[in-house]
Write an enzyme that holds these catalytic residues in place. Structure first.
Site, short mmCIF file in Angstrom:
data_model
loop_
_atom_site.label_atom_id
_atom_site.label_comp_id
_atom_site.label_asym_id
_atom_site.label_seq_id
_atom_site.Cartn_x
_atom_site.Cartn_y
_atom_site.Cartn_z
N HIS A 103 0.65 -1.23 -0.11
CA HIS A 103 0.48 -0.12 0.38
C HIS A 103 0.82 1.27 0.46
CE1 HIS A 103 -2.97 -2.36 0.42
NE2 HIS A 103 -3.55 -2.53 1.53
N HIS A 172 -10.77 1.14 0.08
CA HIS A 172 -10.46 -0.32 1.16
C HIS A 172 -11.36 0.14 2.53
CE1 HIS A 172 -8.49 -2.40 3.28
NE2 HIS A 172 -7.59 -3.36 2.50
N GLU A 297 -12.22 -4.90 -3.88
CA GLU A 297 -11.37 -3.42 -4.45
C GLU A 297 -10.88 -3.86 -6.43
OE1 GLU A 297 -8.28 -3.58 -0.91
OE2 GLU A 297 -9.07 -5.15 -0.29
#
Length: 332
Positions: A103, A172, A297
């Site tokens: 991320h 998310h 996602e």
């Protein structure tokens, strides 16, 4: 309709809660991480269920991991070895998950305050990831607009850069169509025949394999409780989506009658049943942890920047990153 309320402070900066009502839904957003805090949708009893996990305070968003409701970028998911090359030039990233970057490390925009402006039933967040932050090249200017319309939460992303760089934004949000508790009764289907199998570090091996005969096969909708018996660590899988036809992903909760359909222009969708989410307190005294929420996602394939056989996530100067994802709700 938009209502702005105080929510907290970060380093003497006031951070508001942005409440939007429209399209038969009500949602709350915060500029920290450009995050979805709540999403109220109609249920079969004639009331509204908050179908998104979140926290009561800004401090919890800053303190806790999990990217709760946030926009993840500039490059979501894992990059093997925390390194990549573009046009022969090597770049080294921060290692924040073993030897890998997940991320985007400290460059992650889910840990930033975004600027924002509101519309009649929308909010647009803007942020800049500067050249070299976290090891990523380029000054990346990003915009994300949330709109409530036609019983849908619509998320539209755009980005431009002045240097070639991998770009892979996603949202998310942890969905729980019951509003609380575990998601074992959710019936989930995916319009996909293939997935990208992962290794022990949860990074795709580079193969694209059939779902046939695997516990990840959700072509025929199945209850998560039943399927997770074969997946003790939970579901965390990148699906190769089909173009057009049926919705890319469906989720239905018999308890509330809430049905969710998911559509995107991206080639992949990561389904994650919060298997790594540690026990914690959520909104209104709720308890969150493993199997408390389902993330759907939209994304490029994980580690695509290092896999030449995957669709490229690299954005070049003069081009524009465009993504649109729609979460549509109904009652059955």
């Amino acid at each position: 309709m938009v209502i702005i309320k105080p929510f907290g402070m970060i380093e003497k900066t006031e951070v508001p809660l942005i409440e939007i009502t429209g399209g038969g839904l009500k949602a709350e957003f915060i500029p920290y991480g450009a995050s979805v805090r709540s999403l109220f949708v109609p249920n079969k009893e004639g009331g509204m269920t908050d179908a998104a996990l979140g926290y009561d305070t800004l401090e919890e968003y800053v303190k806790n991991d999990g990217c709760m409701g946030a926009i993840v970028g500039p490059c979501a998911n894992r990059i093997r070895g925390a390194k990549f090359s573009i046009d022969g030039k090597k770049y080294i990233l921060e290692k924040n998950e073993g030897n890998n970057c997940n991320h985007s490390g400290s460059a992650g925009l889910y840990m930033r305050l975004w600027d924002f402006e509101t519309g009649e039933n929308s909010v647009t967040f803007k942020a800049v990831s500067k050249d070299g932050e976290g090891g990523f090249p380029g000054n990346l200017k990003a915009e994300v607009t949330y709109t409530l319309k036609d019983s849908s939460l619509i998320i539209e992303y755009s980005a431009v850069t002045d240097k070639a760089t991998p770009v892979n934004f996603t949202n998310h949000t942890y969905f729980n169509l019951s509003g609380e508790g575990k998601i074992f009764d959710h019936i989930v289907g995916v319009n996909s025949d293939f997935f990208t199998p992962s290794d022990s570090e949860n990074i795709p091996t580079g193969e694209i394999c059939t779902l046939e005969g695997t516990p990840f096969d959700l072509r025929n909708p199945v209850s998560l409780g039943e399927r997770l018996k074969a997946l003790p660590k939970g579901l965390d899988c990148n699906y190769v989506l089909k173009n057009g036809g049926k919705p890319a992903v469906t989720a239905y909760c018999p308890k509330t009658g809430i049905n969710l359909t998911f559509e995107t222009n991206m080639e992949g969708a990561q389904l994650y049943t919060s298997g790594l989410l540690t026990e914690r307190k959520g909104k209104n005294g709720s308890s969150y942890g493993n199997s408390s929420g389902l993330c759907i996602e939209a994304q490029h394939f994980p580690n695509a920047v290092n896999q030449p056989n995957f669709p490229s996530p690299v954005l070049y100067p003069g081009d524009k990153y465009i993504q649109k994802t729609v979460y549509k709700f109904s009652v059955k």
